[in-house]
Write an enzyme that holds these catalytic residues in place. Structure first.
Site, mmCIF file in Angstrom:
data_model
loop_
_atom_site.group_PDB
_atom_site.id
_atom_site.type_symbol
_atom_site.label_atom_id
_atom_site.label_comp_id
_atom_site.label_asym_id
_atom_site.label_seq_id
_atom_site.Cartn_x
_atom_site.Cartn_y
_atom_site.Cartn_z
ATOM 1 C CG HIS A 1 -82.026 12.438 -15.193
ATOM 2 N ND1 HIS A 1 -82.504 13.055 -14.062
ATOM 3 C CD2 HIS A 1 -82.932 11.494 -15.496
ATOM 4 C CE1 HIS A 1 -83.639 12.499 -13.707
ATOM 5 N NE2 HIS A 1 -83.919 11.544 -14.577
ATOM 6 C CB ALA B 1 -90.956 -0.952 -39.298
ATOM 7 C CE LYS C 1 -75.093 4.422 -38.999
ATOM 8 N NZ LYS C 1 -74.954 5.319 -37.955
#
Length: 184
Positions: free
Chosen positions: A109, A158, A178
């Protein structure tokens, strides 16, 4: 024309069959329960819905692809169990491994006008994500797909939350994801 209408009806029937039957069938690795058969059937039916989904794809149990209209899935690539994609034009290359519970979210939005509620500012529409060839995405990864790319040969650890593009051959992890190192 009648031919276009018939093609739409055919695709709708295939998609209904996918979600009412094949979506619930056993995991592809379950040999006794016909796992290989379910893999081939899921891929064939989704290929019928959208030819950009390769017949050699490995679509696991409960992989939610929406209408599959905005999905391109390369050869020998997988959608792991409980895969979910919402509001994304998604292109997945060849030989991509995707673990369980990958969540790909697009859209969003507008919220820049402080004088109006965010609800009244409207959505940003469909966004895109490209997952290049030979990528491995681990379990329970979330990707906020705001027109980004996961580079060739990248590994996403993961539990990572990917919010920006990942370079070729990078290994990323964490929230936000990262770069840990590069594949050699």
């Amino acid at each position: 024309s009648v031919a276009i209408m018939m093609k739409k009806i055919y695709r709708a029937i295939l998609l209904a069959f996918y979600y009412t039957v094949l979506y619930w069938m056993p995991y592809n690795s379950m040999r006794r329960a016909g796992g290989s058969l379910w893999r081939r059937l899921r891929a064939a039916v989704l290929h019928g819905v959208n030819p950009a989904i390769d017949k050699t794809a490995n679509v696991e149990r409960m992989a939610y692809v929406g209408s599959a209209a905005k999905l391109s899935l390369g050869s020998r690539s997988s959608l792991g169990p409980h895969f979910k994609v919402h509001g994304v034009d998604l292109t997945i290359g060849h030989d991509v491994m995707i673990g369980p519970d990958l969540l790909i979210l697009g859209g969003g939005h507008h919220f820049d006008d402080l004088s109006r509620p965010m609800l009244d500012q409207g959505g940003i529409g469909l966004t895109s994500l490209t997952i290049s060839d030979d990528v491995w995405i681990g379990a329970r990864v979330t990707i906020l797909a705001k027109n980004i790319t996961i580079g060739k040969g990248a590994v996403v650890g993961a539990g990572a939350v990917v919010v920006k593009s990942v370079p070729d051959y990078a290994i990323v992890a964490g929230n936000p994801a990262k770069i840990i190192k590069y594949r050699k």
